[in-house]
Write a protein that holds these residues in place. Structure first.
Motif, short mmCIF file in Angstrom:
data_model
loop_
_atom_site.label_atom_id
_atom_site.label_comp_id
_atom_site.label_asym_id
_atom_site.label_seq_id
_atom_site.Cartn_x
_atom_site.Cartn_y
_atom_site.Cartn_z
N MET A 1 26.65 -55.45 -70.14
CA MET A 1 26.66 -56.40 -71.21
C MET A 1 26.32 -57.78 -70.64
O MET A 1 27.01 -58.27 -69.76
N LYS A 2 25.26 -58.37 -71.13
CA LYS A 2 24.83 -59.68 -70.64
C LYS A 2 25.75 -60.76 -71.22
O LYS A 2 26.04 -60.78 -72.41
N MET A 3 26.20 -61.65 -70.35
CA MET A 3 27.06 -62.74 -70.78
C MET A 3 26.20 -63.90 -71.26
O MET A 3 25.31 -64.35 -70.54
N GLU A 4 26.45 -64.34 -72.46
CA GLU A 4 25.71 -65.45 -73.05
C GLU A 4 26.64 -66.63 -73.21
O GLU A 4 27.76 -66.49 -73.67
N LEU A 5 26.17 -67.81 -72.83
CA LEU A 5 26.92 -69.02 -73.03
C LEU A 5 26.27 -69.83 -74.14
O LEU A 5 25.04 -69.80 -74.29
N LEU B 1 26.40 -65.22 -63.03
CA LEU B 1 26.86 -64.56 -64.25
C LEU B 1 26.42 -63.09 -64.27
O LEU B 1 27.18 -62.21 -64.67
N LYS B 2 25.20 -62.85 -63.82
CA LYS B 2 24.68 -61.48 -63.81
C LYS B 2 25.34 -60.62 -62.73
O LYS B 2 25.68 -59.46 -62.97
N GLU B 3 25.53 -61.19 -61.55
CA GLU B 3 26.03 -60.42 -60.42
C GLU B 3 27.55 -60.34 -60.35
O GLU B 3 28.10 -59.30 -60.03
N PHE C 1 32.47 -58.40 -62.88
CA PHE C 1 33.79 -58.21 -62.28
C PHE C 1 34.86 -58.86 -63.16
O PHE C 1 35.90 -58.27 -63.45
N ALA C 2 34.61 -60.11 -63.57
CA ALA C 2 35.57 -60.84 -64.39
C ALA C 2 35.69 -60.19 -65.77
O ALA C 2 36.80 -60.04 -66.31
N TYR C 3 34.57 -59.78 -66.34
CA TYR C 3 34.57 -59.14 -67.66
C TYR C 3 35.38 -57.84 -67.61
O TYR C 3 36.26 -57.61 -68.45
N ASN C 4 35.10 -57.00 -66.64
CA ASN C 4 35.80 -55.72 -66.52
C ASN C 4 37.29 -55.92 -66.26
O ASN C 4 38.13 -55.17 -66.77
#
Length: 82
Positions: free
Chosen positions: A1-5, A42-44, A48-51
């Motif tokens: 899932m791509k993180m969008e700001l 954010l991509k790399e 980790f933070a999202y999971n």
């Protein structure tokens, strides 16, 4: 899932990263270079933070569900217990 700001979040993040690079390393970084660096992280590292957040939320919800009857139980026939 791509993180969008949002645009505001992106602007604040770029400014913060630029300030950090300047303060800690004496490096001046353009908006473009800083944005590309941020997108890389954010991509790399973002997953980790999202999971971790998803795992923490799951553990929190499971703990609440295990005690659902205890936390949501209402005693009936309480009028005469006063």
């Amino acid at each position: 899932m791509k993180m969008e700001l949002s645009k505001e979040e992106e602007k604040a993040a770029v400014e913060s990263i630029q300030q950090y690079l300047s303060d800690e390393y004496g490096v001046d970084s353009s908006d473009l270079k800083t944005k590309l660096l941020m997108e890389f992280f954010l991509k790399e590292i973002g997953p980790f933070a999202y999971n971790k957040g998803v795992g923490d939320a799951e553990a929190f919800m499971r703990a609440r569900l295990e005690d659902l009857s205890g936390s949501c139980f209402e005693h009936p026939m309480t009028h005469w217990e006063r």
